[in-house]
Scaffold this motif. Structure first.
Motif, PDB file in Angstrom:
ATOM      1  N   UNK A 280       0.553  71.391 -41.067  1.00 37.48           N
ATOM      2  CA  UNK A 280       1.466  72.508 -41.349  1.00 37.48           C
ATOM      3  C   UNK A 280       2.910  72.029 -41.349  1.00 37.48           C
ATOM      4  N   UNK A 281       3.788  72.839 -41.895  1.00 43.59           N
ATOM      5  CA  UNK A 281       5.223  72.564 -41.789  1.00 43.59           C
ATOM      6  C   UNK A 281       5.639  72.929 -40.368  1.00 43.59           C
ATOM      7  N   UNK A 282       5.589  71.947 -39.489  1.00 42.88           N
ATOM      8  CA  UNK A 282       5.796  72.193 -38.066  1.00 42.88           C
ATOM      9  C   UNK A 282       7.193  72.712 -37.799  1.00 42.88           C
ATOM     10  N   UNK A 283       8.161  72.200 -38.516  1.00 36.51           N
ATOM     11  CA  UNK A 283       9.536  72.666 -38.304  1.00 36.51           C
ATOM     12  C   UNK A 283       9.674  74.148 -38.627  1.00 36.51           C
ATOM     13  N   UNK A 288      10.277  79.545 -36.712  1.00 32.83           N
ATOM     14  CA  UNK A 288       9.852  80.945 -36.785  1.00 32.83           C
ATOM     15  C   UNK A 288       9.536  81.495 -35.402  1.00 32.83           C
ATOM     16  N   UNK A 289       8.711  80.786 -34.658  1.00 35.44           N
ATOM     17  CA  UNK A 289       8.307  81.273 -33.338  1.00 35.44           C
ATOM     18  C   UNK A 289       9.492  81.341 -32.389  1.00 35.44           C
ATOM     19  N   UNK A 290      10.265  80.259 -32.307  1.00 38.60           N
ATOM     20  CA  UNK A 290      11.406  80.270 -31.391  1.00 38.60           C
ATOM     21  C   UNK A 290      12.482  81.223 -31.888  1.00 38.60           C
ATOM     22  N   UNK A 291      12.591  81.359 -33.187  1.00 44.30           N
ATOM     23  CA  UNK A 291      13.568  82.295 -33.732  1.00 44.30           C
ATOM     24  C   UNK A 291      13.271  83.732 -33.365  1.00 44.30           C
ATOM     25  N   UNK A 292      11.985  84.117 -33.338  1.00 42.72           N
ATOM     26  CA  UNK A 292      11.649  85.505 -33.014  1.00 42.72           C
ATOM     27  C   UNK A 292      11.907  85.846 -31.550  1.00 42.72           C
ATOM     28  N   UNK A 293      11.985  84.825 -30.669  1.00 42.76           N
ATOM     29  CA  UNK A 293      12.258  85.116 -29.258  1.00 42.76           C
ATOM     30  C   UNK A 293      13.697  84.780 -28.871  1.00 42.76           C
ATOM     31  N   UNK A 294      14.519  84.420 -29.847  1.00 46.85           N
ATOM     32  CA  UNK A 294      15.917  84.116 -29.541  1.00 46.85           C
ATOM     33  C   UNK A 294      16.879  84.871 -30.453  1.00 46.85           C
ATOM     34  N   UNK A 295      16.740  84.693 -31.744  1.00 45.42           N
ATOM     35  CA  UNK A 295      17.718  85.236 -32.684  1.00 45.42           C
ATOM     36  C   UNK A 295      17.701  86.756 -32.685  1.00 45.42           C
ATOM     37  N   UNK A 451      -5.805  91.343 -35.127  1.00 42.23           N
ATOM     38  CA  UNK A 451      -4.405  91.776 -35.128  1.00 42.23           C
ATOM     39  C   UNK A 451      -4.135  92.588 -36.387  1.00 42.23           C
ATOM     40  N   UNK A 452      -3.159  93.487 -36.295  1.00 44.84           N
ATOM     41  CA  UNK A 452      -2.905  94.410 -37.390  1.00 44.84           C
ATOM     42  C   UNK A 452      -2.125  93.832 -38.543  1.00 44.84           C
ATOM     43  N   UNK A 453      -1.231  92.881 -38.283  1.00 42.67           N
ATOM     44  CA  UNK A 453      -0.428  92.275 -39.336  1.00 42.67           C
ATOM     45  C   UNK A 453      -0.384  90.771 -39.120  1.00 42.67           C
ATOM     46  N   UNK A 454      -0.748  90.015 -40.146  1.00 36.55           N
ATOM     47  CA  UNK A 454      -0.813  88.564 -40.031  1.00 36.55           C
ATOM     48  C   UNK A 454       0.008  87.938 -41.153  1.00 36.55           C
ATOM     49  N   UNK A 455       0.932  87.075 -40.761  1.00 36.11           N
ATOM     50  CA  UNK A 455       1.731  86.358 -41.735  1.00 36.11           C
ATOM     51  C   UNK A 455       1.235  84.931 -41.878  1.00 36.11           C
ATOM     52  N   UNK A 456       1.145  84.474 -43.108  1.00 38.10           N
ATOM     53  CA  UNK A 456       0.741  83.096 -43.375  1.00 38.10           C
ATOM     54  C   UNK A 456       1.978  82.322 -43.811  1.00 38.10           C
ATOM     55  N   UNK A 457       2.385  81.385 -42.973  1.00 38.49           N
ATOM     56  CA  UNK A 457       3.582  80.566 -43.218  1.00 38.49           C
ATOM     57  C   UNK A 457       4.825  81.421 -43.409  1.00 38.49           C
ATOM     58  N   UNK A 458       4.882  82.552 -42.732  1.00 37.89           N
ATOM     59  CA  UNK A 458       6.049  83.431 -42.802  1.00 37.89           C
ATOM     60  C   UNK A 458       5.642  84.859 -42.520  1.00 37.89           C
ATOM     61  N   UNK A 459       6.642  85.706 -42.309  1.00 36.01           N
ATOM     62  CA  UNK A 459       6.357  87.094 -41.957  1.00 36.01           C
ATOM     63  C   UNK A 459       7.536  87.958 -42.374  1.00 36.01           C
ATOM     64  N   UNK A 460       7.244  89.148 -42.914  1.00 36.68           N
ATOM     65  CA  UNK A 460       8.308  90.070 -43.322  1.00 36.68           C
ATOM     66  C   UNK A 460       7.815  91.508 -43.226  1.00 36.68           C
ATOM     67  N   UNK A 461       8.619  92.374 -42.652  1.00 35.75           N
ATOM     68  CA  UNK A 461       8.320  93.808 -42.640  1.00 35.75           C
ATOM     69  C   UNK A 461       8.636  94.374 -44.020  1.00 35.75           C
ATOM     70  N   UNK A 462       7.705  95.114 -44.585  1.00 38.26           N
ATOM     71  CA  UNK A 462       7.895  95.725 -45.905  1.00 38.26           C
ATOM     72  C   UNK A 462       7.645  97.225 -45.809  1.00 38.26           C
TER      73      UNK A 462
END
Length: 502
Positions: A280-283, A288-295, A451-462
């Motif tokens: 996977x694109x580890x970066x 993404x993961x660290x961004x959701x708990x910080x930004x 889980x109710x919403x699953x993002x593959x290599x990214x995630x966005x509320x629509x």
């Protein structure tokens, strides 16, 4: 230099908040008020009325009258569409003002308040989307099952009076996700914003009036869970409760709804995993993961990917990138465009998060960085340096309970089956992220995740997609056609067409 929000408050022209009952803005019946303290500085920013039992009763009865006797439930399609589209336009027109009010409410930086999922724009899009359902979500016709000349059909009618209870962390989106489908369906509403994010919601309600919504269709009661929220969820004239917030409050709402069998929709948080596979694109995954708990909200978001399940082959790389992302965060004045992350909402949440960080260390997880209260110019606010935990076992408290703060727990795994087992080993089921370059693996894993919403290599509320969770993450869905239908009752009408059957 000491942070202060007072100049921003004066620049915005913040005014004290009132209740809205039957089209009239007024103080609470007993004069009670709530003083809002800013989470970045603990300064007193403003106050608003606290609705007691008598005030809530008046608001619900106003909504009941507007539903039973008013024009909105019986309005034509074109009338409802016109009002909702005009309101979405007013939201876009006042987006800068509303974003500043949000920064005064909950300390979310302007930089994040302009990102789509947290912005006024997403709220406007949600209202536009639901306006589009008004002339499309009809019923069906059915042939006779046992023979004979019959006419059978279904109709969708508005469910009635809705109690819409908002969280403090995403009031723009959740205001729209609840009021958009409710108003499109023809319901009337009693809105209770969070006591920690009230001023932006009050301004949005003012804009609804400007858009031409009739008096009494939306009423507002402000204040904390007790007395305001409790009086609202137990009121016998409320037909449906829509709530976003904690699991504990959600369980109380289910109990309170039982007496009159109120319809209930609720989203109650999550412990969402990010599954990172070899190749996977580890970066991207780590950012993404660290961004959701910080930004932005500093991890105070239900959909934050707070558990990173990382294959052992890329574990060290993930930790290194995540550490870099956390170090990139900036804090301070939310009106400064360079600030990327917020304080925790109040001192209670600050103590709670610090307690979880301590618990993680006590249970044997390795604290790679952060996890302390920030000092110096930040000492008057609720700022916590992002905590990155490695070598976490999925049974640990920090991997099982929703922390709602800047804490990322990284759990190693060896193969796909183990990753899925770990991901599903939770009482929640709101969301998940899958990071892989193998398309077959991506969909194979997504099908197996609970889980109710699953993002593959990214995630966005629509706005047009259903959003909600499995298990204890809630009941029902917001967004899309399913949300609109949740604010309606389905009625079946049958009639024989031949004289012989009458």
């Amino acid at each position: 230099m000491t942070l202060s929000m007072l100049a921003h408050r004066d620049d915005v022209g913040l005014k004290d908040g009132l209740l809205l009952v039957g089209g009239q803005w007024r103080a609470s019946s007993d004069g009670a008020t709530w003083t809002h303290r800013h989470p970045a500085t603990h300064e007193e920013i403003g106050s608003f009325a606290v609705a007691g039992v008598e005030d809530v009763d008046a608001a619900v009865k106003a909504a009941r009258k507007a539903f039973d006797e008013g024009t909105w439930p019986r309005a034509t399609v074109s009338e409802r569409v016109r009002v909702l589209h005009k309101f979405s336009g007013l939201l876009r027109e006042h987006s800068t003002e509303l974003t500043k009010l949000l920064a005064l409410d909950n300390g979310v930086p302007i930089s994040f308040g302009n990102i789509y999922a947290a912005s006024v724009t997403v709220a406007a899009d949600v209202f536009d989307h639901h306006a589009g359902w008004i002339d499309k979500a009809g019923g069906e016709t059915f042939p006779g099952y046992q023979g004979g000349d019959k006419l059978a059909m279904t109709f969708r009618e508005p469910i009635g009076v809705v109690a819409a209870i908002l969280p403090w962390n995403a009031p723009f989106l959740l205001f729209a996700q609840k009021l958009g489908p409710a108003l499109a369906a023809g319901c009337t509403v009693v809105l209770k914003p969070s006591e920690f994010a009230t001023f932006a919601a009050l301004r949005m309600v003012e804009l609804l009036s400007e858009a031409g919504l009739p008096e009494g269709v939306v009423n507002v009661v402000t204040g904390p869970g007790n007395p305001t929220g409790e009086a609202l969820i137990t009121h016998p004239l409320v037909d449906k409760i829509s709530f976003t917030g904690s699991r504990a409050v959600g369980k109380r709402i289910v109990e309170a709804s039982a007496g009159t069998l109120k319809r209930v929709s609720m989203e109650l948080g999550g412990k969402s995993p990010a599954l990172v596979f070899p190749g996977a694109e580890v970066a991207l995954a780590a950012a993404t993961a660290m961004g959701t708990v910080t930004m932005g909200l500093s991890g105070q978001a239900c959909i934050a990917q707070t558990r990173a399940l990382v294959h052992r082959d890329c574990y060290d790389e993930f930790l290194a990138v995540a550490q870099g992302v956390a170090g990139y965060m900036t804090y301070g004045d939310p009106f400064d465009p360079a600030v990327l992350a917020s304080p925790l909402i109040n001192e209670k949440q600050l103590d709670r998060v610090l307690g979880y960080i301590q618990k993680g260390q006590e249970e044997g997880a390795r604290l790679v960085m952060g996890g302390t209260r920030m000092q110096g110019e930040y000492s008057n606010g609720n700022f916590v340096a992002p905590a990155l935990f490695a070598d976490v076992e999925n049974s640990m408290t920090i991997a099982q309970e929703e922390i709602f703060g800047p804490v990322l727990a990284v759990v190693p795994f060896s193969d796909e089956d183990e990753a899925i087992r770990l991901a599903n080993d939770t009482e929640y089921g709101l969301g998940a992220g899958v990071f892989t370059k193998d398309a077959k693996q991506a969909f194979r894993v997504a099908k197996r995740l609970r889980a109710g919403t699953i993002g593959i290599n990214g995630f966005q509320v629509e706005p047009h997609l259903p959003f909600g969770g499995f298990q204890q993450s809630g009941l029902g869905r917001e967004g899309g056609r399913s949300a609109y239908e949740a604010y309606t009752e389905l009625k079946t009408v049958m009639m024989p067409l031949s004289e012989a059957m009458m």
